[in-house]
Design an enzyme around this catalytic site. Structure first.
Site, PDB file in Angstrom:
ATOM      1  N   CYS A   1      -0.157  -3.575   5.129  1.00 48.58           N
ATOM      2  CA  CYS A   1      -0.957  -2.361   4.943  1.00 48.58           C
ATOM      3  C   CYS A   1      -0.131  -1.262   4.296  1.00 48.58           C
ATOM      4  O   CYS A   1       1.083  -1.382   4.123  1.00 48.58           O
ATOM      5  CB  CYS A   1      -1.465  -1.861   6.299  1.00 48.58           C
ATOM      6  SG  CYS A   1      -2.728  -2.900   7.041  1.00 48.58           S
ATOM      7  N   HIS A  19      -3.256   3.380   6.835  1.00 49.20           N
ATOM      8  CA  HIS A  19      -3.238   3.934   8.197  1.00 49.20           C
ATOM      9  C   HIS A  19      -2.015   4.795   8.444  1.00 49.20           C
ATOM     10  O   HIS A  19      -1.111   4.868   7.618  1.00 49.20           O
ATOM     11  CB  HIS A  19      -3.362   2.818   9.243  1.00 49.20           C
ATOM     12  CG  HIS A  19      -2.289   1.773   9.202  1.00 49.20           C
ATOM     13  ND1 HIS A  19      -0.988   1.997   9.603  1.00 49.20           N
ATOM     14  CD2 HIS A  19      -2.345   0.478   8.816  1.00 49.20           C
ATOM     15  CE1 HIS A  19      -0.290   0.887   9.483  1.00 49.20           C
ATOM     16  NE2 HIS A  19      -1.093  -0.057   8.989  1.00 49.20           N
TER      17      HIS A  19
END
Length: 164
Positions: free
Chosen positions: A139, A119
């Site tokens: 992430c 992301h």
């Protein structure tokens, strides 16, 4: 006589899930896109969640898992611009996790975690990538302009290899 203008939607050709694959090298803080002929297409700087770049062990350790994954969904994200969800945990992840439990490396009560993806950053915080600041929960994060390019390029099903 009135002139009527109509617009015709120009659609992008559908890209096959095997057209590209991604290699993330944690030690180099890079995400590289290759085409099906193994030719380098693009490279982006990335950051993770922990200064400890080891393999994810348990939920909440802020480490990024290593192994072979696939993009399972894509969405515009209210906080991080775009989100490419990975199929973590997958069979390979569970095998490593269960082996670590069996050998006492992690607690028998530990959980594996989930929700790992690629992301962007918080709005106006691309500097986190420039400064290699670990800030995610495990992430992979890149600049918002780059995640938009990746979001537009990579279809669901694309292979993502995360290496140490």
């Amino acid at each position: 006589m009135a002139l009527v203008l109509t617009s015709v939607a120009i659609s992008q050709p559908k890209v096959d899930k095997d057209e590209y694959y991604v290699v993330i090298k944690k030690s180099d803080f890079t995400l590289t896109v290759y085409n099906r002929n193994h030719v380098w297409v693009a490279r982006y700087p990335v950051v993770f969640g922990s200064k400890d770049l080891g393999d994810k062990m348990i939920a909440g350790d802020r480490k990024t898992p290593e192994g072979t994954f696939h993009i399972v969904s894509k969405k515009v994200h209210s906080k991080w611009c775009r989100f490419l969800a990975l199929d973590y945990p997958n069979a390979e992840s569970y095998e490593k996790f269960n082996e670590r439990k069996a050998h006492g490396v992690i607690s028998p009560n530990a959980s594996i975690g989930g929700g790992i993806g690629i992301h962007g950053t918080w709005p106006n915080e691309d500097f986190a990538v420039d400064n290699y600041q670990p800030w995610t929960e495990g992430c992979i994060s890149t600049k918002n302009e780059y995640i938009i390019e990746l979001y537009n390029l990579l279809p669901v099903g694309t292979k993502v290899i995360i290496e140490p």
